[in-house]
Design a protein around this motif. Sequence first.
Motif, PDB file in Angstrom:
ATOM      1  N   LEU A 135     -12.366   9.876  -1.690  1.00  0.00           N
ATOM      2  CA  LEU A 135     -11.497   8.804  -1.136  1.00  0.00           C
ATOM      3  C   LEU A 135     -11.842   7.281  -1.356  1.00  0.00           C
ATOM      4  CD1 LEU A 135      -9.764  10.539   0.800  1.00  0.00           C
ATOM      5  CD2 LEU A 135      -8.664   9.821  -1.403  1.00  0.00           C
ATOM      6  N   HIS A 164     -11.028   4.735  -3.574  1.00  0.00           N
ATOM      7  CA  HIS A 164     -10.598   3.390  -3.735  1.00  0.00           C
ATOM      8  C   HIS A 164     -10.722   2.203  -3.947  1.00  0.00           C
ATOM      9  CE1 HIS A 164      -7.707   1.412  -1.073  1.00  0.00           C
ATOM     10  NE2 HIS A 164      -7.174   2.828  -1.000  1.00  0.00           N
ATOM     11  N   TYR A 195     -10.241  -0.695  -2.187  1.00  0.00           N
ATOM     12  CA  TYR A 195     -10.824  -1.695  -1.487  1.00  0.00           C
ATOM     13  C   TYR A 195     -12.075  -1.447  -0.718  1.00  0.00           C
ATOM     14  CZ  TYR A 195      -5.966  -2.603   0.146  1.00  0.00           C
ATOM     15  OH  TYR A 195      -4.525  -3.238   0.014  1.00  0.00           O
ATOM     16  N   PRO A 231     -11.522   0.845   2.884  1.00  0.00           N
ATOM     17  CA  PRO A 231     -10.150   1.593   3.051  1.00  0.00           C
ATOM     18  C   PRO A 231      -9.689   2.338   4.299  1.00  0.00           C
ATOM     19  CG  PRO A 231     -11.333   3.130   1.748  1.00  0.00           C
ATOM     20  CD  PRO A 231     -12.288   2.337   2.302  1.00  0.00           C
ATOM     21  N   GLU A 288       1.130  -0.763   0.102  1.00  0.00           N
ATOM     22  CA  GLU A 288       0.045  -0.210  -0.047  1.00  0.00           C
ATOM     23  C   GLU A 288       0.703   1.236  -0.318  1.00  0.00           C
ATOM     24  OE1 GLU A 288      -4.186  -1.690   2.159  1.00  0.00           O
ATOM     25  OE2 GLU A 288      -2.259  -1.140   3.522  1.00  0.00           O
TER      26      GLU A 288
END
Length: 85
Positions: A49, A53, A55, A58, A30
């Motif tokens: 974000l 992102h 994920y 995140p 990461e």
Amino acid sequence: MTEQLAACVNILAPCRSVYRWQGAVEQAEEIPLLIKTRADAYPQLEAKLAALHPYQVPEIVALPLAQGLPSYLTWVSNSVVSSGE
């Protein structure tokens, strides 16, 4: 940076993260970011974000600011635009 949600973003060196996800121990490389913004712009920044992102969950956290160089804090404040402005 066109939305002006942050005054500055520090892109740190890649690191290896080890974490538990859905019952399994995972590892990933990461790249941590340190993002300077104002408290009133944080919700917009967080949403942006999270949307960008890859994920599902995140790591997006806000840390309280105890003190700072007044001229730097003024620059951050003047560099960020929130939806209320």
